[in-house]
Design a protein around this motif. Structure first.
Motif, mmCIF file in Angstrom:
data_model
loop_
_atom_site.group_PDB
_atom_site.id
_atom_site.type_symbol
_atom_site.label_atom_id
_atom_site.label_comp_id
_atom_site.label_asym_id
_atom_site.label_seq_id
_atom_site.Cartn_x
_atom_site.Cartn_y
_atom_site.Cartn_z
ATOM 1 N N SER A 111 0.841 -1.204 0.000
ATOM 2 C CA SER A 111 0.000 0.000 0.000
ATOM 3 C C SER A 111 0.875 1.253 0.000
ATOM 4 O O SER A 111 2.072 1.197 0.308
ATOM 5 C CB SER A 111 -0.898 0.010 1.241
ATOM 6 O OG SER A 111 -0.106 0.280 2.378
ATOM 7 N N ASP A 125 4.296 -2.658 -15.608
ATOM 8 C CA ASP A 125 3.620 -2.942 -16.887
ATOM 9 C C ASP A 125 3.689 -4.420 -17.268
ATOM 10 O O ASP A 125 3.144 -4.823 -18.296
ATOM 11 C CB ASP A 125 4.238 -2.107 -18.021
ATOM 12 C CG ASP A 125 5.730 -2.403 -18.224
ATOM 13 O OD1 ASP A 125 6.394 -2.854 -17.270
ATOM 14 O OD2 ASP A 125 6.227 -2.182 -19.347
ATOM 15 N N LEU A 160 -0.445 -3.308 -12.867
ATOM 16 C CA LEU A 160 -1.451 -2.249 -13.022
ATOM 17 C C LEU A 160 -1.500 -1.787 -14.473
ATOM 18 O O LEU A 160 -0.512 -1.927 -15.208
ATOM 19 C CB LEU A 160 -1.086 -1.051 -12.134
ATOM 20 C CG LEU A 160 -1.091 -1.294 -10.619
ATOM 21 C CD1 LEU A 160 -0.462 -0.106 -9.890
ATOM 22 C CD2 LEU A 160 -2.500 -1.542 -10.091
ATOM 23 N N SER A 161 -2.625 -1.202 -14.830
ATOM 24 C CA SER A 161 -2.660 -0.506 -16.127
ATOM 25 C C SER A 161 -1.876 0.794 -15.955
ATOM 26 O O SER A 161 -1.644 1.247 -14.822
ATOM 27 C CB SER A 161 -4.103 -0.190 -16.516
ATOM 28 O OG SER A 161 -4.602 0.790 -15.633
ATOM 29 N N GLU A 191 -2.806 3.784 -16.399
ATOM 30 C CA GLU A 191 -3.628 4.802 -15.720
ATOM 31 C C GLU A 191 -3.685 4.522 -14.217
ATOM 32 O O GLU A 191 -3.574 5.433 -13.396
ATOM 33 C CB GLU A 191 -5.043 4.818 -16.329
ATOM 34 C CG GLU A 191 -5.111 5.329 -17.778
ATOM 35 C CD GLU A 191 -4.557 4.352 -18.820
ATOM 36 O OE1 GLU A 191 -4.371 3.145 -18.503
ATOM 37 O OE2 GLU A 191 -4.312 4.801 -19.963
ATOM 38 N N ASP A 192 -3.886 3.236 -13.849
ATOM 39 C CA ASP A 192 -3.954 2.892 -12.421
ATOM 40 C C ASP A 192 -2.594 3.081 -11.746
ATOM 41 O O ASP A 192 -2.512 3.486 -10.584
ATOM 42 C CB ASP A 192 -4.440 1.453 -12.232
ATOM 43 C CG ASP A 192 -5.919 1.324 -12.551
ATOM 44 O OD1 ASP A 192 -6.586 2.381 -12.646
ATOM 45 O OD2 ASP A 192 -6.404 0.189 -12.731
ATOM 46 N N TYR A 193 -1.536 2.793 -12.493
ATOM 47 C CA TYR A 193 -0.202 2.994 -11.917
ATOM 48 C C TYR A 193 0.029 4.472 -11.622
ATOM 49 O O TYR A 193 0.556 4.840 -10.561
ATOM 50 C CB TYR A 193 0.890 2.449 -12.851
ATOM 51 C CG TYR A 193 2.274 2.781 -12.341
ATOM 52 C CD1 TYR A 193 2.769 2.197 -11.183
ATOM 53 C CD2 TYR A 193 3.066 3.739 -12.986
ATOM 54 C CE1 TYR A 193 4.022 2.534 -10.678
ATOM 55 C CE2 TYR A 193 4.325 4.078 -12.494
ATOM 56 C CZ TYR A 193 4.795 3.471 -11.340
ATOM 57 O OH TYR A 193 6.018 3.818 -10.836
ATOM 58 N N LYS A 205 -2.135 6.734 -10.829
ATOM 59 C CA LYS A 205 -2.866 7.146 -9.615
ATOM 60 C C LYS A 205 -2.139 6.677 -8.363
ATOM 61 O O LYS A 205 -1.935 7.440 -7.424
ATOM 62 C CB LYS A 205 -4.273 6.534 -9.622
ATOM 63 C CG LYS A 205 -5.234 7.231 -10.559
ATOM 64 C CD LYS A 205 -6.629 6.658 -10.378
ATOM 65 C CE LYS A 205 -7.423 6.821 -11.661
ATOM 66 N NZ LYS A 205 -8.384 5.762 -11.893
ATOM 67 N N LYS A 206 -1.710 5.403 -8.380
ATOM 68 C CA LYS A 206 -1.090 4.857 -7.164
ATOM 69 C C LYS A 206 0.287 5.489 -6.915
ATOM 70 O O LYS A 206 0.614 5.870 -5.790
ATOM 71 C CB LYS A 206 -0.965 3.336 -7.287
ATOM 72 C CG LYS A 206 -0.620 2.653 -5.973
ATOM 73 C CD LYS A 206 -0.820 1.145 -6.041
ATOM 74 C CE LYS A 206 -0.502 0.504 -4.695
ATOM 75 N NZ LYS A 206 -0.667 -0.959 -4.718
ATOM 76 N N GLU A 255 -0.019 9.147 -5.610
ATOM 77 C CA GLU A 255 -0.389 9.258 -4.192
ATOM 78 C C GLU A 255 0.765 8.793 -3.305
ATOM 79 O O GLU A 255 1.050 9.404 -2.273
ATOM 80 C CB GLU A 255 -1.673 8.454 -3.915
ATOM 81 C CG GLU A 255 -2.895 8.955 -4.682
ATOM 82 C CD GLU A 255 -3.058 10.472 -4.633
ATOM 83 O OE1 GLU A 255 -3.087 11.044 -3.534
ATOM 84 O OE2 GLU A 255 -3.136 11.108 -5.713
ATOM 85 N N TRP A 292 2.518 3.245 -22.428
ATOM 86 C CA TRP A 292 2.863 3.206 -21.002
ATOM 87 C C TRP A 292 3.728 4.419 -20.640
ATOM 88 O O TRP A 292 3.418 5.174 -19.703
ATOM 89 C CB TRP A 292 3.601 1.895 -20.674
ATOM 90 C CG TRP A 292 4.010 1.825 -19.236
ATOM 91 C CD1 TRP A 292 5.142 2.344 -18.685
ATOM 92 C CD2 TRP A 292 3.252 1.266 -18.157
ATOM 93 N NE1 TRP A 292 5.155 2.138 -17.324
ATOM 94 C CE2 TRP A 292 4.006 1.473 -16.979
ATOM 95 C CE3 TRP A 292 2.026 0.607 -18.070
ATOM 96 C CZ2 TRP A 292 3.560 1.040 -15.725
ATOM 97 C CZ3 TRP A 292 1.590 0.172 -16.812
ATOM 98 C CH2 TRP A 292 2.346 0.395 -15.669
ATOM 99 N N THR A 314 1.894 7.809 -20.912
ATOM 100 C CA THR A 314 0.891 8.002 -19.856
ATOM 101 C C THR A 314 1.549 8.370 -18.532
ATOM 102 O O THR A 314 1.111 9.289 -17.839
ATOM 103 C CB THR A 314 0.043 6.710 -19.688
ATOM 104 O OG1 THR A 314 -0.438 6.338 -20.970
ATOM 105 C CG2 THR A 314 -1.109 6.924 -18.727
#
Ligand code: AHR
Length: 519
Positions: free
Chosen positions: A149, A193, A201-202, A204-206, A208-209, A212, A243, A246
């Motif tokens: 996390s 990737d 992760l995709s 886009e999700d990478y 975001k994570k 943060e 990849w 993005t």
């Protein structure tokens, strides 16, 4: 008639490579500067994988180990490489690694899911930092953004970098480390990737994570440098350009480096195709550089060639799992490819500011141990040559060399898209100026022939003798082994008074380095 015979005889001797006619020109202009060579291009990588940590750098049972369980012969060999920074603890391993398991008096054994072994966690954060301090390398930690996390990532930064006060800083103090470790470099996950990655992760999700995570980590320790996972997946279904585009757009302002990974192999036993693989690295570097420029980020972003090496023999079955995983044995042609990679980093010194050979000991590594013995693999020598000599500012060298073409459907490896490279120069040259010291590195890719080149200084002249070092071996398949060093760096006779130019016959399948003072 007589003349014709002589001319055709000479011609056939040239073609057979028996004569060192002047076939190439290398022009060095000290005004043409590419950029400062960052010492972090001489980095390396230690993963909890096979015998890299256990039985490699850490072996308490060995008679060669010190009071911390670190192999002193391995430490000496590492010091010889002047390793600027070392990435830890993975690799694929990190995507299921929970750093708390590896600190304090109680260690929690876990199932290791990336490479299928039991991880005792006997060696962890504090042991790695002790190792790094002993060999003089800067520690670089990668956080788990797969199964981990963002809070777990933050708490590791707190444990390492906050002096006192909050829970994890106090925990470190309780563990016997009153001073913070001050870890400067932090990787945001590994190869996110890749479908082989736990918690893939995709893009886009990478974004975001990772964004943060970076907020939490940097709020905890403002001066850290963050490295984002760039492309590592070049298999059929993957889109490395999507990849990279993005994450560069989504993470600008947050990250300092984009990490790229590249492994190559001589899958079809085609020497010339294999020797051309570093040109693909040059191309990828240029493409990603363009993507970085397009983003116009106020916070500069550089390229980290975060994992690179030759890796193709130990790629499947029992060779990738357990305690003997990835034990690649290297030969001369592998060392020549590594030289091509190092030349690529130097030639792109303005944008490549970090590179880590994967890995340091036993696992696809320059240093190999067995029991209490150790030997230096062929790939040790170019890395040692560069890390100890190629410093200062990279120069834009003019090279006029004979060339060759690769096979029409040449591929870097199993899943790589195939390509065709035209006009691959036999001579691959870089140069660096550090104060008044000029260092020139020449890789001769020719398998059979020496290539004679005129080396011309466009300004100034050598003020004294020029030292010459050469890496070579009996043939391109020559390997080293315990007690057997077929491939190594040899000092040749100095050039006495080279002045402003000299002609030198670069031997077949060799690396030559010149080093001299100029004025
Ligand atoms: O270096 C070996 C492995 O290669 C690493 O764990 C991973 O990041 C890459 O796929």
């Amino acid at each position: 008639m007589h003349k014709i015979v002589i001319v055709s005889l000479l011609l056939s001797l040239f073609l057979c490579g028996k004569l060192n006619a002047q076939e190439a020109r290398i022009k060095i202009d000290t005004d043409r500067r590419i950029g400062q060579i960052d010492n972090n291009i001489y980095g390396n990588f230690v993963e909890h994988l096979g015998r890299c940590v256990y039985g490699g750098i850490f072996d308490p049972a060995s008679s060669k180990s010190d009071q911390d369980g670190l192999r002193t012969d391995v430490l000496d060999a590492i010091r010889g490489l002047s390793v600027s920074l070392t990435r830890y603890p993975g690799g694929n391993f990190v995507s299921n690694y929970h750093w708390l398991d590896g600190v304090g008096p109680e260690r929690t054994p876990r199932m290791e899911l990336a490479w299928s072994h039991l991880e005792t966690n006997e060696f962890g954060t504090n042991e790695f930092v002790a190792f790094a301090r002993k060999v003089g390398t800067e520690p670089y930690f990668a956080v788990n953004l797969g199964t981990g996390s963002i809070v777990e990532a933050q708490s590791w930064v707190e444990y390492c970098n906050v002096k006192e006060g909050p829970y994890y800083a106090e925990l470190r103090r309780k563990h016997g480390y009153p001073e913070p470790h001050n870890i400067k470099y932090w990787g945001l996950g590994n190869e996110m990737d890749g479908d082989w990655q736990m918690g893939q992760l995709s893009a886009e999700d990478y974004v975001k994570k990772a964004r943060e995570a970076s907020k939490l980590m940097r709020s905890t320790s403002p001066d850290i440098k963050l490295i984002a996972s760039g492309s590592s997946n070049y298999s059929g279904g993957a889109d490395p350009y999507h990849w990279n585009a993005t994450i560069l757009a989504g993470l600008k302002g947050y990250i300092d480096y984009i990490a790229l990974h590249m492994y190559v192999g001589n899958y079809r036993d085609n020497y010339y195709d294999f020797l051309a693989t570093p040109l693909q690295m040059d191309e990828r570097t240029q493409i990603v550089k363009g993507m970085i420029l397009r983003e116009k980020s106020y916070r500069p972003v550089y390229i980290a060639w975060d994992e690179y090496n030759v890796w193709y023999r130990a790629r499947s079955g029992d060779d990738v799992v357990g305690t003997r995983a990835l034990e690649e044995r290297y030969n001369l042609e592998d060392a020549l490819v590594i030289t091509g990679f190092l030349n690529c980093f130097v030639r792109n010194a303005d944008i490549v500011k970090m590179a880590n050979m994967a890995q340091l000991v036993n696992v696809i590594a320059p240093i190999f141990t067995e029991g209490d013995d150790l030997f230096l693999q062929t790939i040790y020598y170019p890395l040692q040559m560069f890390s100890n000599n190629m410093k200062g500012e990279s120069l834009d060298v003019f090279v006029d060399s004979p060339v060759y073409n690769t096979s029409p459907r040449f591929s870097l490896g199993d899943n790589e898209q195939s390509t065709y490279l035209k006009d691959v120069p036999y001579l691959d040259v870089t140069a660096a100026l550090d104060g008044d010291q000029l260092v020139v590195c020449v890789l001769n890719r020719h398998k059979d022939n020496a290539i004679s080149a005129e080396v011309i200084l466009q300004q100034g002249a050598f003020t004294g003798p020029v030292e010459i070092y050469e890496i070579n071996g009996p043939n391109i398949k020559s390997e080293n082994d315990f007690g057997k060093t077929n491939v190594q760096t040899v000092r040749k006779n100095d050039l006495k008074k080279p002045g402003t130019s000299f002609t030198y016959p670069f031997p077949a399948h060799s690396v030559t380095m010149f080093k001299g003072k100029i004025k």
